[in-house]
Design a protein around this motif. Structure first.
Motif, PDB file in Angstrom:
ATOM      1  N   LEU B  78       0.595  -1.189   0.044  1.00 59.93           N
ATOM      2  CA  LEU B  78      -0.062  -0.136  -0.050  1.00 59.93           C
ATOM      3  C   LEU B  78       0.688   1.252   0.046  1.00 59.93           C
ATOM      4  CD1 LEU B  78      -2.611  -0.921   2.560  1.00 59.93           C
ATOM      5  CD2 LEU B  78      -2.480  -1.290   0.297  1.00 59.93           C
ATOM      6  N   ALA B  79       1.917   1.067   0.924  1.00 64.38           N
ATOM      7  CA  ALA B  79       2.355   2.566   0.965  1.00 64.38           C
ATOM      8  C   ALA B  79       3.360   2.830   0.067  1.00 64.38           C
ATOM      9  CB  ALA B  79       3.439   2.785   2.394  1.00 64.38           C
ATOM     10  N   ALA B  80       4.014   1.917  -0.453  1.00 62.57           N
ATOM     11  CA  ALA B  80       5.068   2.108  -1.622  1.00 62.57           C
ATOM     12  C   ALA B  80       4.520   2.535  -2.896  1.00 62.57           C
ATOM     13  CB  ALA B  80       6.006   0.844  -1.974  1.00 62.57           C
ATOM     14  N   PRO B  81       3.428   1.916  -3.112  1.00 60.69           N
ATOM     15  CA  PRO B  81       2.967   2.278  -4.617  1.00 60.69           C
ATOM     16  C   PRO B  81       2.291   3.758  -4.362  1.00 60.69           C
ATOM     17  CG  PRO B  81       1.735   0.378  -3.781  1.00 60.69           C
ATOM     18  CD  PRO B  81       2.994   0.511  -2.738  1.00 60.69           C
ATOM     19  N   THR B  82       1.685   3.927  -3.358  1.00 56.37           N
ATOM     20  CA  THR B  82       1.211   5.466  -3.142  1.00 56.37           C
ATOM     21  C   THR B  82       2.151   6.521  -3.095  1.00 56.37           C
ATOM     22  OG1 THR B  82      -0.371   4.505  -1.662  1.00 56.37           O
ATOM     23  CG2 THR B  82      -0.325   6.805  -1.591  1.00 56.37           C
ATOM     24  N   ILE B  83       3.396   6.035  -2.407  1.00 54.26           N
ATOM     25  CA  ILE B  83       4.505   7.194  -2.470  1.00 54.26           C
ATOM     26  C   ILE B  83       4.943   7.246  -4.008  1.00 54.26           C
ATOM     27  CG2 ILE B  83       6.896   7.603  -1.774  1.00 54.26           C
ATOM     28  CD1 ILE B  83       5.910   6.011   1.005  1.00 54.26           C
ATOM     29  N   LEU B  84       5.112   6.159  -4.544  1.00 51.08           N
ATOM     30  CA  LEU B  84       5.522   6.082  -6.184  1.00 51.08           C
ATOM     31  C   LEU B  84       4.671   7.223  -6.770  1.00 51.08           C
ATOM     32  CD1 LEU B  84       6.514   2.494  -6.908  1.00 51.08           C
ATOM     33  CD2 LEU B  84       8.145   4.695  -7.310  1.00 51.08           C
ATOM     34  N   GLU B  85       3.449   7.057  -6.818  1.00 54.08           N
ATOM     35  CA  GLU B  85       2.554   7.727  -7.538  1.00 54.08           C
ATOM     36  C   GLU B  85       2.428   9.163  -7.128  1.00 54.08           C
ATOM     37  OE1 GLU B  85      -1.371   5.564  -7.700  1.00 54.08           O
ATOM     38  OE2 GLU B  85      -0.276   3.814  -7.864  1.00 54.08           O
ATOM     39  N   HIS B  86       2.542   9.376  -5.819  1.00 64.48           N
ATOM     40  CA  HIS B  86       2.146  10.886  -5.378  1.00 64.48           C
ATOM     41  C   HIS B  86       3.269  11.415  -4.641  1.00 64.48           C
ATOM     42  CE1 HIS B  86      -1.991  10.735  -6.711  1.00 64.48           C
ATOM     43  NE2 HIS B  86      -2.000   9.393  -6.314  1.00 64.48           N
ATOM     44  N   GLY B  87       4.442  10.799  -4.189  1.00 63.46           N
ATOM     45  CA  GLY B  87       5.232  11.330  -3.363  1.00 63.46           C
ATOM     46  C   GLY B  87       6.428  12.424  -3.945  1.00 63.46           C
ATOM     47  N   SER B  88       7.163  13.211  -3.046  1.00 63.30           N
ATOM     48  CA  SER B  88       8.117  14.047  -3.737  1.00 63.30           C
ATOM     49  C   SER B  88       9.254  13.269  -3.818  1.00 63.30           C
ATOM     50  CB  SER B  88       8.463  15.174  -2.803  1.00 63.30           C
ATOM     51  OG  SER B  88       8.703  14.467  -1.466  1.00 63.30           O
ATOM     52  N   GLY B 168     -10.154  19.234   2.176  1.00 63.62           N
ATOM     53  CA  GLY B 168      -9.321  19.668   3.613  1.00 63.62           C
ATOM     54  C   GLY B 168      -8.372  18.664   4.014  1.00 63.62           C
ATOM     55  N   ILE B 169      -8.367  17.464   3.232  1.00 67.16           N
ATOM     56  CA  ILE B 169      -7.627  16.583   4.083  1.00 67.16           C
ATOM     57  C   ILE B 169      -6.187  16.278   3.459  1.00 67.16           C
ATOM     58  CG2 ILE B 169      -7.279  13.755   4.251  1.00 67.16           C
ATOM     59  CD1 ILE B 169     -10.739  14.090   3.916  1.00 67.16           C
ATOM     60  N   THR B 170      -5.055  15.909   4.426  1.00 65.86           N
ATOM     61  CA  THR B 170      -3.682  15.825   3.762  1.00 65.86           C
ATOM     62  C   THR B 170      -3.233  14.473   4.071  1.00 65.86           C
ATOM     63  OG1 THR B 170      -3.419  18.215   3.977  1.00 65.86           O
ATOM     64  CG2 THR B 170      -1.552  16.877   3.852  1.00 65.86           C
ATOM     65  N   TYR B 171      -2.431  13.899   3.600  1.00 67.18           N
ATOM     66  CA  TYR B 171      -1.909  12.503   3.629  1.00 67.18           C
ATOM     67  C   TYR B 171      -0.558  12.744   4.188  1.00 67.18           C
ATOM     68  CZ  TYR B 171      -1.677   7.683   2.040  1.00 67.18           C
ATOM     69  OH  TYR B 171      -1.595   6.159   2.101  1.00 67.18           O
ATOM     70  N   PHE B 172      -0.194  12.153   5.219  1.00 69.20           N
ATOM     71  CA  PHE B 172       1.203  12.183   5.808  1.00 69.20           C
ATOM     72  C   PHE B 172       1.895  10.751   5.885  1.00 69.20           C
ATOM     73  CE2 PHE B 172      -1.035  15.917   7.360  1.00 69.20           C
ATOM     74  CZ  PHE B 172      -0.134  16.918   6.968  1.00 69.20           C
ATOM     75  N   TRP B 218      -7.193  13.367  -0.360  1.00 65.68           N
ATOM     76  CA  TRP B 218      -8.445  12.374  -0.650  1.00 65.68           C
ATOM     77  C   TRP B 218      -8.102  11.615  -1.965  1.00 65.68           C
ATOM     78  CZ3 TRP B 218     -11.887   9.493   1.443  1.00 65.68           C
ATOM     79  CH2 TRP B 218     -12.646   9.106   0.547  1.00 65.68           C
ATOM     80  N   THR B 219      -7.389  12.397  -2.783  1.00 64.93           N
ATOM     81  CA  THR B 219      -6.848  11.692  -4.172  1.00 64.93           C
ATOM     82  C   THR B 219      -5.976  10.650  -3.991  1.00 64.93           C
ATOM     83  OG1 THR B 219      -7.267  13.857  -5.191  1.00 64.93           O
ATOM     84  CG2 THR B 219      -5.860  12.463  -6.354  1.00 64.93           C
ATOM     85  N   VAL B 220      -4.990  11.027  -2.922  1.00 60.65           N
ATOM     86  CA  VAL B 220      -3.997   9.995  -2.382  1.00 60.65           C
ATOM     87  C   VAL B 220      -4.471   8.836  -1.727  1.00 60.65           C
ATOM     88  CG1 VAL B 220      -1.647   9.881  -1.638  1.00 60.65           C
ATOM     89  CG2 VAL B 220      -2.530  12.252  -2.233  1.00 60.65           C
ATOM     90  N   ALA B 221      -5.475   9.261  -1.170  1.00 65.27           N
ATOM     91  CA  ALA B 221      -6.171   7.850   0.020  1.00 65.27           C
ATOM     92  C   ALA B 221      -6.797   7.103  -1.266  1.00 65.27           C
ATOM     93  CB  ALA B 221      -6.958   8.369   0.891  1.00 65.27           C
ATOM     94  N   LEU B 222      -7.336   7.733  -2.157  1.00 68.77           N
ATOM     95  CA  LEU B 222      -7.990   6.670  -3.049  1.00 68.77           C
ATOM     96  C   LEU B 222      -7.144   5.750  -4.015  1.00 68.77           C
ATOM     97  CD1 LEU B 222     -10.789   9.038  -4.931  1.00 68.77           C
ATOM     98  CD2 LEU B 222     -11.092   7.247  -2.992  1.00 68.77           C
TER      99      LEU B 222
END
Ligand SMILES: Cc1cc2nc3c(=O)[nH]c(=O)nc-3n(C[C@H](O)[C@H](O)[C@H](O)COP(=O)(O)OP(=O)(O)OC[C@H]3O[C@@H](n4cnc5c(N)ncnc54)[C@H](O)[C@@H]3O)c2cc1C
Ligand SMILES: Cc1cc2nc3c(=O)[nH]c(=O)nc-3n(C[C@H](O)[C@H](O)[C@H](O)COP(=O)(O)OP(=O)(O)OC[C@H]3O[C@@H](n4cnc5c(N)ncnc54)[C@H](O)[C@@H]3O)c2cc1C
Lengths: 376, 416
Positions: B78-88, B168-172, B218-222
């Motif tokens: 879960l974390a890695a693919p999310t970071i790959l798509e959206h992380g700096s 108003g949500i942020t993903y950390f 929210w986009t990142v959570a999806l």
């Protein structure tokens, strides 16, 4: 096993669908279901001559296209979707396969080209007034006479039995039972001693007939009295193919229903925005996809895995029957009062679903076969 | 690149590099450097940029010689693919490698007491500190699987109350081992404690740890949720622990025990269709026509589900647009689990009253019966999945909009 269709298979589907959209709109289905023959000879001629559909899976040496069951399954799925009124299932899925499975080389060479080209239409007479689909239910007797065989007995539920010009009959030698002594015979539809009577049916889009054999002369297919395995294989193939036909009908029903739910407004909203309706639609899609996967897989086994076919064909038939009927019932429900009218098309599919549930053996029967065939 | 050249290249690389005597971290560092651990990832981030079907070829070669792969669990899944798509790039540099090597495990800090299905209604708040370098987090998370040993949490928190709830949500990426993060195990109805309550009291997270833009969580959570629905087979693969001899294998077994501990009951949760035929025969119930019908239904369902998944995968690999097959997997899983539970009861009869050592199969049957309800809740309930299928696959109209336009401050929510 192919899990995703090839380019050629996609093209075949598109061609057949285009043809059926043109020739089998539901107005045409409604017209034909009221006629005694139940099909339009002009359309049969076109689907034979322009598209070669009766010979899709027949080997080239017998005048067919030499494709496989996977392709035949696509054709049937599309016909189920369009609810085509034609003797296709009887002639191709049942009779042609019986001849392919049981006939001698010279019989195949003699009989198949006319079937593959659509000039001749055949059917398989298996079930008797008892309504049994297993070989043990065959009581019709084949008696040896000086220069051949004559048949005595009664067949019922014979698809397109009134119009077929050639009939393949499952019979048995006197004093045998079960799988023993089973023979397949064929005769022309106008043979003396054969009486044909149309049956009034629940699903008017598939005509059934009752055939009486009063000493009608018939020629054995293959070795006399030894056709049990060939007949069982034919029935397994037919179950797999019927599963595909059912998946096509279920798919069309779901499309019609979702379309309706998007446009029909009650309480100021499209009914498709109510979760009670949405969840029904999601469930319909779930059962459709499972039924479709099983149907495709079974057709694939008919081509590639004779060993797996019996169990999987029964699985696909049971699952397809349940799914089609469930989807048809929900489709009527979501159409509300309109769904219960003659005017709306849903009931045409509901009737095909109900009839297909029983045709070739109901889901309980096939689940028991599946259990036996998987060693339970 | 074609399948054969990939196969040749992996094989040569494995011959030159794989040894069961390496430590797990040494070995996984080689995987990260070579890109063979995560072949579908981009070349600059520990991967090879291969298509899924070519990656499958590489995985086959690993399996053939039994080489250890990347770790299982929420980090890789879960974390890695999310970071790959959206992380700096900075986050990718800091976080990804340690996921691949298995040094950092992750948990998912999404659900809260007041918001489960309505994830976007969450009320954990993250407020920017005076110097603007970090956020201060307050709130409570719930049902958090593996939080008790995770190094990082995928945290969703509200950073703006004056805009509609989804904006108003942020993903950390939140470090779990810090003051202000308190993890308490929560006992489940099956007696296990694989999930937790997590209390956040002035916990700190660097502003640079936001994954995606502030307010765009929210986009990142999806993206994470989409991966979660697909992650079941990853879990299953990881659960097959390595069988070989040597240091890397030993360490992998220890890792699997730890990462997989919260999931030890997962096979029971799935209903254990595998036990059914054998049990029916052993108990003599296989002769009962009703039992035979129920078993046949269940096996048909299980096999057709497997074929449907294969069709979905084949369609993906053939580059076709995703069909409906993919979205249905979770719903089928809960249907199978429930059917299993029913058939197990039918076979077991009165003995289904017993558990533990008194129960059939040393309590496994009882554990099945009380673990199955999780499937239709965890990772998004069946109702929510049906909404998704009907709206996104079938295109039915959305539920009426009650709260998505107002500032979140004004939206009715659970009393606390
Ligand atoms: C045999 C028969 C006899 C009848 N006799 C009479 C009669 O004598 N007199 C008379 O006046 N009427 C009669 N009716 C009409 C009947 O009352 C309506 O068909 C019925 O109320 C449904 O309305 P509808 O057909 O417009 O369907 P719709 O209201 O369009 O419903 C379509 C679908 O949407 C669902 N739906 C609609 N609203 C909601 C909602 N808010 N939440 C969830 N789902 C919803 C429905 O359940 C249905 O599945 C008869 C109908 C039948 C079938
Ligand atoms: C074993 C397990 C492990 C979990 N692990 C994690 C984890 O690691 N991290 C994490 O963040 N969360 C985790 N969860 C939480 C899980 O995601 C939530 O429980 C789930 O999303 C449901 O939320 P809820 O429990 O608040 O139920 P609610 O949202 O309150 O739902 C209650 C009921 O209402 C129904 N409902 C709600 N909204 C709608 C709607 N719009 N339409 C129709 N019906 C609706 C639901 O379907 C359900 O039946 C886990 C849960 C379980 C059981």
């Amino acid at each position: 096993m192919r899990w995703s269709p090839s380019e050629e298979q996609d093209e075949l589907r598109r061609t057949v669908r285009r043809f059926l959209e043109e020739t089998s709109p539901t107005t045409e289905v409604r017209r034909l279901m009221e006629t005694p023959e139940g099909y339009e000879p002009g359309v049969w001629k076109r689907l034979s001559q322009e598209l070669g559909l009766p010979g899709v899976h027949v080997p080239e040496q017998y005048g067919g296209q030499g494709l496989g069951f996977a392709e035949l399954a696509i054709v049937l799925e599309e016909m189920g979707r369009a609810l085509l009124c034609a003797p296709y299932f009887a002639s191709v899925a049942l009779a042609t396969n019986a001849i392919l499975n049981a006939g001698t080389e010279s019989q195949k060479a003699a009989l198949l080209p006319a079937l593959a080209s659509g000039e001749s239409i055949a059917t398989l007479a298996l079930t008797e007034p008892s309504g049994r689909w297993d070989l043990g239910g065959i009581e019709l007797q084949a008696q040896r006479v000086a220069d051949g065989f004559t048949l005595f007995g009664e067949k019922s539920f014979v698809p397109d039995g009134l119009t077929a010009d050639r009939i393949v009959v499952a019979a048995r030698r006197p004093k045998t039972d079960g799988r023993e002594g089973i023979g397949l015979f064929h005769l022309r539809g106008d043979t003396a001693g054969l009486e044909r009577r149309p049956l009034t049916t629940l699903d008017p889009t598939r005509k059934l007939a009752r055939l009486g054999f009063r000493g009608a002369r018939a020629e054995p297919l293959g070795e006399v009295g030894n056709a049990a395995a060939a007949l069982e294989k034919t029935l397994d193939q037919a179950a797999a193919l019927l599963a595909n036909e059912m998946a096509g009908g279920a798919q069309r029903l779901l499309e019609m229903t979702v379309e309706y739910a998007k446009t029909r407004v009650q309480f100021g909203r499209p009914i498709g925005s109510f979760q009670a309706i949405k969840h029904k639609c999601a469930d319909m899609l779930m059962s459709l996809e499972l039924a479709r996967s099983s149907a495709y897989y079974a057709a694939g086994c008919a081509d590639e895995s004779a060993k797996e076919l019996p169990a999987v064909a029964s699985l696909a038939k049971a699952q397809g029957s349940d799914a089609y009927l469930e989807i048809a019932a929900e489709a009527i429900q979501i159409h509300g009062g309109l769904g219960f009218t003659w005017e709306q098309d849903v009931h045409l599919y509901f009737k095909r679903a109900k009839a297909s549930e029983v045709f070739l053996g109901d889901p309980t029967y096939h689940r028991e076969l599946f259990a036996q065939r998987t060693g339970l | 690149m074609d399948a054969e050249s990939v196969r040749a290249e992996v094989r040569a690389w494995l011959e030159a590099n794989w040894s069961p005597e390496l430590s797990l971290v040494e070995w996984r560092n080689k995987l990260a450097d070579s890109g063979w651990g995560c072949p579908t990832w981009p070349v600059e981030w520990y991967g090879r940029g291969l298509s899924p079907s070519l990656a499958e070829v590489a995985n086959e070669e690993f399996e053939k010689i039994g080489a250890v792969g990347t770790p299982g669990g929420g980090g890789m899944g879960l974390a890695a693919p999310t970071i790959l798509e959206h992380g700096s790039d900075d986050l990718k540099r800091r976080l990804l490698r340690r996921i691949v090597t298995g040094e950092d495990t992750w948990c998912q800090l999404f659900s809260e007491p007041g918001s489960g299905s309505d994830l976007a209604g969450l009320t954990t708040r993250a407020e920017l500190s005076a110097d603007g370098d970090e956020y201060v987090v307050n709130g409570q998370k719930l049902w958090t699987t593996s939080a008790h040993h995770a190094k990082y949490g995928m945290l969703l928190a509200r950073t703006n109350w004056d805009v509609p709830k989804h904006r108003g949500i942020t993903y950390f990426a939140l470090e779990m081992h810090q003051p202000g993060v308190v993890v308490k195990p929560l006992k489940q109805m099956n007696g296990h404690a694989s999930f937790n309550e997590v209390f956040l009291n002035d916990a700190r997270v660097p502003a640079a740890n936001a994954i995606g833009d502030v307010g765009n969580g929210w986009t990142v959570a999806l993206a994470t949720l989409a991966h979660e629905r697909r992650s079941f087979d990853v879990l299953q693969r990881a659960a097959r622990s390595a069988r070989g001899q040597g240091r890397a294998y030993d360490e992998q077994r220890a890792e699997t025990t730890q990462i997989m501990a919260p999931y030890t009951w997962y096979p029971q949760r799935a209903g254990r269709a595998d036990l059914i035929v054998e049990r029916a025969q052993a108990t003599g119930k296989a002769r009962d026509p009703v039992v035979r019908q129920e078993i046949a239904k269940l096996l048909a369902l299980a096999r057709a589900t497997e074929w449907t998944a294969k069709r979905a995968r084949a369609a993906r690999m053939a580059g076709r647009p995703p069909g409906p097959e993919g979205s249905l997997g979770k719903l089928y899983a809960s249907e199978i689990a429930r059917a299993c539970s029913r058939v197990h009861t039918l076979i077991t009869g009165t003995d289904a009253l017993l558990s533990g050592a008194d129960g059939p199969l040393e309590g496994v049957i009882a554990e099945i019966l009380v673990s199955v309800p999780a499937v239709s809740i965890a990772g998004g309930t069946d109702e929510i999945q049906r909404n998704i299928v009907s709206e996104r696959v079938l295109g039915l109209p959305k539920d009426p909009d009650i709260d998505t336009k107002k500032p979140f401050r004004d939206v009715p929510r659970n009393k606390r």
